[in-house]
Design a protein around this motif. Structure first.
Motif, PDB file in Angstrom:
ATOM      1  N   GLU A 103      66.860 -36.428  54.479  1.00 14.72           N
ATOM      2  CA  GLU A 103      66.200 -37.191  53.414  1.00 14.72           C
ATOM      3  C   GLU A 103      66.769 -38.601  53.322  1.00 14.72           C
ATOM      4  O   GLU A 103      67.969 -38.815  53.457  1.00 14.72           O
ATOM      5  CB  GLU A 103      66.380 -36.494  52.067  1.00 14.72           C
ATOM      6  CG  GLU A 103      65.707 -37.229  50.930  1.00 14.72           C
ATOM      7  CD  GLU A 103      65.881 -36.554  49.586  1.00 14.72           C
ATOM      8  OE1 GLU A 103      65.437 -37.145  48.595  1.00 14.72           O
ATOM      9  OE2 GLU A 103      66.476 -35.471  49.515  1.00 14.72           O
ATOM     10  N   GLN A 104      65.869 -39.544  53.075  1.00 13.93           N
ATOM     11  CA  GLN A 104      66.247 -40.925  52.798  1.00 13.93           C
ATOM     12  C   GLN A 104      65.524 -41.352  51.527  1.00 13.93           C
ATOM     13  O   GLN A 104      64.404 -40.919  51.283  1.00 13.93           O
ATOM     14  CB  GLN A 104      65.816 -41.854  53.928  1.00 13.93           C
ATOM     15  CG  GLN A 104      66.467 -41.591  55.250  1.00 13.93           C
ATOM     16  CD  GLN A 104      66.049 -42.643  56.250  1.00 13.93           C
ATOM     17  OE1 GLN A 104      66.033 -43.831  55.954  1.00 13.93           O
ATOM     18  NE2 GLN A 104      65.694 -42.206  57.442  1.00 13.93           N
ATOM     19  N   SER A 105      66.160 -42.207  50.755  1.00 10.72           N
ATOM     20  CA  SER A 105      65.544 -42.690  49.522  1.00 10.72           C
ATOM     21  C   SER A 105      65.687 -44.192  49.422  1.00 10.72           C
ATOM     22  O   SER A 105      66.673 -44.762  49.892  1.00 10.72           O
ATOM     23  CB  SER A 105      66.192 -42.031  48.302  1.00 10.72           C
ATOM     24  OG  SER A 105      65.997 -40.635  48.345  1.00 10.72           O
ATOM     25  N   ARG A 106      64.701 -44.809  48.811  1.00  9.91           N
ATOM     26  CA  ARG A 106      64.705 -46.251  48.593  1.00  9.91           C
ATOM     27  C   ARG A 106      64.106 -46.527  47.211  1.00  9.91           C
ATOM     28  O   ARG A 106      63.207 -45.836  46.761  1.00  9.91           O
ATOM     29  CB  ARG A 106      63.812 -46.983  49.588  1.00  9.91           C
ATOM     30  CG  ARG A 106      64.071 -46.731  51.035  1.00  9.91           C
ATOM     31  CD  ARG A 106      65.054 -47.714  51.618  1.00  9.91           C
ATOM     32  NE  ARG A 106      65.084 -47.680  53.064  1.00  9.91           N
ATOM     33  CZ  ARG A 106      65.573 -46.698  53.793  1.00  9.91           C
ATOM     34  NH1 ARG A 106      66.040 -45.623  53.232  1.00  9.91           N
ATOM     35  NH2 ARG A 106      65.587 -46.778  55.109  1.00  9.91           N
ATOM     36  N   SER A 107      64.587 -47.586  46.595  1.00  8.73           N
ATOM     37  CA  SER A 107      63.990 -48.077  45.371  1.00  8.73           C
ATOM     38  C   SER A 107      63.175 -49.313  45.733  1.00  8.73           C
ATOM     39  O   SER A 107      63.590 -50.114  46.572  1.00  8.73           O
ATOM     40  CB  SER A 107      65.093 -48.447  44.379  1.00  8.73           C
ATOM     41  OG  SER A 107      64.540 -49.024  43.223  1.00  8.73           O
ATOM     42  N   ARG A 147      61.712 -41.282  36.744  1.00 14.64           N
ATOM     43  CA  ARG A 147      61.649 -40.099  37.633  1.00 14.64           C
ATOM     44  C   ARG A 147      60.430 -39.217  37.368  1.00 14.64           C
ATOM     45  O   ARG A 147      60.413 -38.050  37.717  1.00 14.64           O
ATOM     46  CB  ARG A 147      62.926 -39.264  37.567  1.00 14.64           C
ATOM     47  CG  ARG A 147      64.182 -40.011  37.947  1.00 14.64           C
ATOM     48  CD  ARG A 147      64.159 -40.444  39.373  1.00 14.64           C
ATOM     49  NE  ARG A 147      65.429 -41.099  39.689  1.00 14.64           N
ATOM     50  CZ  ARG A 147      65.790 -41.434  40.883  1.00 14.64           C
ATOM     51  NH1 ARG A 147      64.994 -41.203  41.878  1.00 14.64           N
ATOM     52  NH2 ARG A 147      66.935 -42.021  41.077  1.00 14.64           N
ATOM     53  N   THR A 152      61.479 -37.287  53.721  1.00  9.43           N
ATOM     54  CA  THR A 152      62.280 -36.276  54.413  1.00  9.43           C
ATOM     55  C   THR A 152      61.616 -35.894  55.721  1.00  9.43           C
ATOM     56  O   THR A 152      60.432 -35.557  55.755  1.00  9.43           O
ATOM     57  CB  THR A 152      62.446 -35.019  53.534  1.00  9.43           C
ATOM     58  OG1 THR A 152      62.997 -35.405  52.271  1.00  9.43           O
ATOM     59  CG2 THR A 152      63.350 -34.000  54.202  1.00  9.43           C
ATOM     60  N   GLN A 210      52.992 -36.997  45.738  1.00 12.51           N
ATOM     61  CA  GLN A 210      53.781 -36.203  46.669  1.00 12.51           C
ATOM     62  C   GLN A 210      52.889 -35.754  47.807  1.00 12.51           C
ATOM     63  O   GLN A 210      51.760 -35.295  47.582  1.00 12.51           O
ATOM     64  CB  GLN A 210      54.375 -34.996  45.945  1.00 12.51           C
ATOM     65  CG  GLN A 210      55.367 -34.230  46.761  1.00 12.51           C
ATOM     66  CD  GLN A 210      56.121 -33.217  45.906  1.00 12.51           C
ATOM     67  OE1 GLN A 210      55.822 -33.017  44.734  1.00 12.51           O
ATOM     68  NE2 GLN A 210      57.095 -32.582  46.503  1.00 12.51           N
ATOM     69  N   ILE A 244      57.105 -39.966  45.552  1.00 12.47           N
ATOM     70  CA  ILE A 244      57.310 -41.234  44.853  1.00 12.47           C
ATOM     71  C   ILE A 244      57.344 -40.938  43.365  1.00 12.47           C
ATOM     72  O   ILE A 244      56.439 -40.282  42.831  1.00 12.47           O
ATOM     73  CB  ILE A 244      56.196 -42.249  45.180  1.00 12.47           C
ATOM     74  CG1 ILE A 244      56.169 -42.539  46.688  1.00 12.47           C
ATOM     75  CG2 ILE A 244      56.396 -43.537  44.380  1.00 12.47           C
ATOM     76  CD1 ILE A 244      55.050 -43.468  47.125  1.00 12.47           C
ATOM     77  N   TRP A 270      60.921 -44.961  42.957  1.00 14.58           N
ATOM     78  CA  TRP A 270      61.887 -44.342  43.839  1.00 14.58           C
ATOM     79  C   TRP A 270      61.094 -43.579  44.904  1.00 14.58           C
ATOM     80  O   TRP A 270      60.275 -42.735  44.585  1.00 14.58           O
ATOM     81  CB  TRP A 270      62.788 -43.397  43.052  1.00 14.58           C
ATOM     82  CG  TRP A 270      63.963 -42.921  43.822  1.00 14.58           C
ATOM     83  CD1 TRP A 270      64.149 -41.674  44.341  1.00 14.58           C
ATOM     84  CD2 TRP A 270      65.132 -43.661  44.152  1.00 14.58           C
ATOM     85  NE1 TRP A 270      65.346 -41.607  44.976  1.00 14.58           N
ATOM     86  CE2 TRP A 270      65.977 -42.818  44.878  1.00 14.58           C
ATOM     87  CE3 TRP A 270      65.533 -44.981  43.918  1.00 14.58           C
ATOM     88  CZ2 TRP A 270      67.219 -43.237  45.371  1.00 14.58           C
ATOM     89  CZ3 TRP A 270      66.768 -45.391  44.408  1.00 14.58           C
ATOM     90  CH2 TRP A 270      67.588 -44.520  45.113  1.00 14.58           C
ATOM     91  N   ILE A 271      61.346 -43.925  46.167  1.00 16.25           N
ATOM     92  CA  ILE A 271      60.639 -43.307  47.288  1.00 16.25           C
ATOM     93  C   ILE A 271      61.614 -42.407  48.015  1.00 16.25           C
ATOM     94  O   ILE A 271      62.703 -42.829  48.402  1.00 16.25           O
ATOM     95  CB  ILE A 271      60.115 -44.372  48.270  1.00 16.25           C
ATOM     96  CG1 ILE A 271      59.266 -45.397  47.541  1.00 16.25           C
ATOM     97  CG2 ILE A 271      59.355 -43.719  49.415  1.00 16.25           C
ATOM     98  CD1 ILE A 271      59.041 -46.666  48.338  1.00 16.25           C
ATOM     99  N   SER A 272      61.222 -41.164  48.221  1.00 19.55           N
ATOM    100  CA  SER A 272      62.047 -40.202  48.940  1.00 19.55           C
ATOM    101  C   SER A 272      61.240 -39.673  50.116  1.00 19.55           C
ATOM    102  O   SER A 272      60.136 -39.152  49.940  1.00 19.55           O
ATOM    103  CB  SER A 272      62.439 -39.061  47.994  1.00 19.55           C
ATOM    104  OG  SER A 272      63.312 -38.176  48.639  1.00 19.55           O
TER     105      SER A 272
END
Length: 149
Positions: free
Chosen positions: A119-123, A87, A114, A92, A82, A110-112
Motif C-alpha cells: 500500500e502507498q498513500s498520498r495526500s 476520512r 494497493t 473505492q 479516496i 487522502w489517496i490509498s
C-alpha cells in the motif's frame, strides 16, 4: 475516436442524472462511473483505452497513474480508495488502473493505492480554480517494495 468520446460522455451524463454509486459503463475495459459528487474513469490498457482517456482528460481534476519504478511499465489491478480530509470515503475501486481519472470537489483528499499487498498513500489538495493534479504511484521490484510506505 470521436464516437468513443461521444459514447463515454453520454454514459457519464446518464450516470450523473441517475446518481448511480458504482461502475456503470464499461467499453473495452474502460470503466466509468460515479459515486455521489465523484465521477471517474479507469483504464488505459491498449490504444483505444488510452485514446478514450486522452479525450476525457480535461474533464477530470485528479489523474492517477500506476507504474513500475525504473521501467515505467504501467500497472493495472490496483485497489484504490479516496477519502476526504475527515476520512469520509469518497470512492473505492477494487481493481483499477493503470490510469484513473477522478473529478472531485475542491478540497484535500487522502489517496490509498494497493498493489500486490503493498500500500502507498498520498495526500492531495484540489483547488477551486479547477487546475488538475497528476499523481504518480510507483511500485518497485519485490526487493524494493519494503521501502514503500
Amino acid at each position: 475516436m470521436k464516437p468513443i468520446r461521444t459514447m463515454v460522455t453520454f454514459a457519464l451524463a446518464c450516470g450523473l442524472q441517475l446518481g448511480m454509486g458504482s461502475a456503470w459503463a464499461q467499453e473495452d475495459g474502460l470503466v466509468t462511473g460515479s459515486a455521489g459528487a465523484v465521477t471517474y474513469a479507469s483504464g488505459g490498457v491498449g490504444d483505444d483505452q488510452r485514446a478514450a482517456l486522452a479525450a476525457m482528460k480535461p474533464d477530470f481534476n485528479l489523474r492517477l497513474t500506476f507504474a513500475t519504478r525504473g521501467s515505467g511499465d504501467l500497472k493495472a489491478g490496483v485497489a484504490l480508495a479516496i477519502t476526504d480530509s475527515k476520512r469520509k470515503p469518497m470512492m473505492q475501486l477494487a481493481d483499477s488502473g493503470p490510469n484513473v481519472y477522478v473529478k472531485l470537489p475542491a478540497g484535500t483528499y487522502w489517496i490509498s493505492a494497493t498493489l500486490d499487498g503493498q500500500e502507498q498513500s498520498r495526500s492531495v489538495t484540489l483547488g477551486r480554480n479547477g487546475a488538475a493534479r497528476d499523481v504518480l504511484f510507483y511500485w518497485g521490484e519485490p526487493a524494493d517494495q519494503a521501502t514503500v510506505r
